[in-house]
Design a protein around this motif. Structure first.
Motif, PDB file in Angstrom:
ATOM      1  N   UNK A 245     -53.074 -21.310  10.134  1.00  0.00           N
ATOM      2  CA  UNK A 245     -53.218 -19.865   9.936  1.00  0.00           C
ATOM      3  C   UNK A 245     -52.278 -19.082  10.841  1.00  0.00           C
ATOM      4  N   UNK A 246     -52.198 -19.456  12.118  1.00  0.00           N
ATOM      5  CA  UNK A 246     -51.345 -18.718  13.047  1.00  0.00           C
ATOM      6  C   UNK A 246     -49.863 -19.013  12.821  1.00  0.00           C
ATOM      7  N   UNK A 247     -49.544 -20.178  12.256  1.00  0.00           N
ATOM      8  CA  UNK A 247     -48.158 -20.448  11.881  1.00  0.00           C
ATOM      9  C   UNK A 247     -47.751 -19.565  10.714  1.00  0.00           C
ATOM     10  N   UNK A 248     -48.675 -19.347   9.789  1.00  0.00           N
ATOM     11  CA  UNK A 248     -48.417 -18.380   8.706  1.00  0.00           C
ATOM     12  C   UNK A 248     -48.189 -16.988   9.286  1.00  0.00           C
ATOM     13  N   UNK A 249     -48.961 -16.617  10.300  1.00  0.00           N
ATOM     14  CA  UNK A 249     -48.781 -15.319  10.956  1.00  0.00           C
ATOM     15  C   UNK A 249     -47.397 -15.227  11.592  1.00  0.00           C
ATOM     16  N   UNK A 250     -46.962 -16.293  12.234  1.00  0.00           N
ATOM     17  CA  UNK A 250     -45.625 -16.330  12.837  1.00  0.00           C
ATOM     18  C   UNK A 250     -44.552 -16.086  11.776  1.00  0.00           C
ATOM     19  N   UNK A 251     -44.680 -16.737  10.632  1.00  0.00           N
ATOM     20  CA  UNK A 251     -43.727 -16.566   9.541  1.00  0.00           C
ATOM     21  C   UNK A 251     -43.809 -15.161   8.946  1.00  0.00           C
ATOM     22  N   UNK A 252     -45.027 -14.628   8.877  1.00  0.00           N
ATOM     23  CA  UNK A 252     -45.246 -13.337   8.228  1.00  0.00           C
ATOM     24  C   UNK A 252     -44.686 -12.180   9.048  1.00  0.00           C
ATOM     25  N   UNK A 253     -44.986 -12.136  10.331  1.00  0.00           N
ATOM     26  CA  UNK A 253     -44.588 -10.981  11.148  1.00  0.00           C
ATOM     27  C   UNK A 253     -43.367 -11.246  12.025  1.00  0.00           C
ATOM     28  N   UNK A 254     -43.064 -12.527  12.253  1.00  0.00           N
ATOM     29  CA  UNK A 254     -41.928 -12.908  13.107  1.00  0.00           C
ATOM     30  C   UNK A 254     -41.983 -12.199  14.460  1.00  0.00           C
ATOM     31  N   UNK A 255     -43.200 -12.113  14.986  1.00  0.00           N
ATOM     32  CA  UNK A 255     -43.431 -11.391  16.237  1.00  0.00           C
ATOM     33  C   UNK A 255     -44.176 -12.297  17.211  1.00  0.00           C
ATOM     34  N   UNK A 256     -43.533 -12.640  18.297  1.00  0.00           N
ATOM     35  CA  UNK A 256     -44.144 -13.503  19.312  1.00  0.00           C
ATOM     36  C   UNK A 256     -45.457 -12.922  19.816  1.00  0.00           C
ATOM     37  N   UNK A 257     -45.491 -11.622  20.063  1.00  0.00           N
ATOM     38  CA  UNK A 257     -46.695 -11.009  20.637  1.00  0.00           C
ATOM     39  C   UNK A 257     -47.862 -11.029  19.658  1.00  0.00           C
TER      40      UNK A 257
END
Length: 283
Positions: A245-257
């Protein structure tokens, strides 16, 4: 603690690429001559320190072989060691605030509502999947002493109960909860996300990982990153779902924070659940 950089106009030289050319400095790249030379240390340094701290304290529950008299003394020593271990870890937050801007060109600090939502959904999934009892079923299937339990990392976490160790509402009880939550919600999200998404998931695609823009996730990088986290967490299925789920978030927003925020929200709410329900094995 933030360092917003315009990639299109940056002319500062960065770490040399494998071909010997120089690349412009980007957010989530090492900063300063030392960290440019040892790029991996910029991202793995905090985690290495965090993992070394417990070795200096050696906090472990007393064995069953002790007599009642010696067991009580050993239990007290264990509780004190555990308390100071997490106090030391909490103090690392001060070091992190100083270290990060010196070692890494951090992107502008911003957090999306999606990251908070992912964090909330994440804790529901983590607790819910643990309640299903997949890990207990696997341990029962293989046996507690089997090689499979060891290899798969299915051994239970130390269920440290601060109520039993310090007494509910005592100064040391609140001291422990404070430093434990600092570790859960502030330190662990930063150091783990730096290692996992700042370094590992970019390194597997390019040894000059700083050249890979944050959020450009290949299937290989996602599989290795998620697989690594599944291996090191006892809650295998929960880890698989949460890190996917959080890897999808990384791909979706491309935001480290955003990744840090989602991790922090999940960990904080998980800590609240643990204290409220007394499910100490979850932290």
């Amino acid at each position: 603690m933030t360092d917003s950089i315009d990639n299109s106009s940056s002319t500062t030289e960065g770490p040399a690429s494998p071909e010997g050319t120089e690349v412009g400095l980007l957010p989530m790249s090492p900063r300063g001559e030392f960290f440019q030379q040892y790029a991996w240390l910029a991202f793995l340094g905090p985690l290495i320190v965090y993992m070394l701290v417990p070795m200096f304290f050696g906090a472990s529950p007393p064995g069953d072989h002790l007599t009642e008299e010696h067991r009580e003394a050993a239990q007290q020593a264990y509780a004190n060691s555990y308390l100071w271990q997490y106090t030391t870890m909490a103090s690392l937050l001060v070091a992190l605030v100083i270290y990060l801007p010196l070692a890494i060109r951090l992107p502008k600090f911003r957090i999306s509502a999606l990251a908070i939502a992912v964090g909330v959904v994440g804790v529901v999934l983590w607790v819910g999947i643990d309640a299903v009892g997949i890990k207990s079923w696997l341990v029962g299937l293989f046996g507690e002493e089997s090689w499979a339990v060891t290899i798969l990392g299915l051994a239970p976490r130390d269920a440290f109960n601060p109520i039993e160790q310090f007494g509910a509402g005592t100064p040391r009880f609140w001291w422990f909860l404070t430093v434990r939550f600092i570790g859960l919600a502030l330190i662990v999200p930063v150091v783990e996300e730096l290692m996992l998404r700042g370094w590992l998931m970019r390194f597997v695609d390019n040894p000059a990982f700083w050249q890979v823009p944050f959020g450009e996730v290949t299937l290989r990088a996602a599989a290795i990153g998620i697989g690594f986290e599944v291996l090191i967490h006892p809650e295998k299925l929960a880890a698989l779902v949460w890190f996917s789920l959080t890897t999808w978030l990384m791909f979706k927003t491309k935001n480290f924070w955003d990744c840090v925020a989602a991790h922090a929200v999940t960990n904080f709410l998980l800590g609240v659940w643990v204290v409220w329900r007394g499910e100490w094995h979850l932290w």
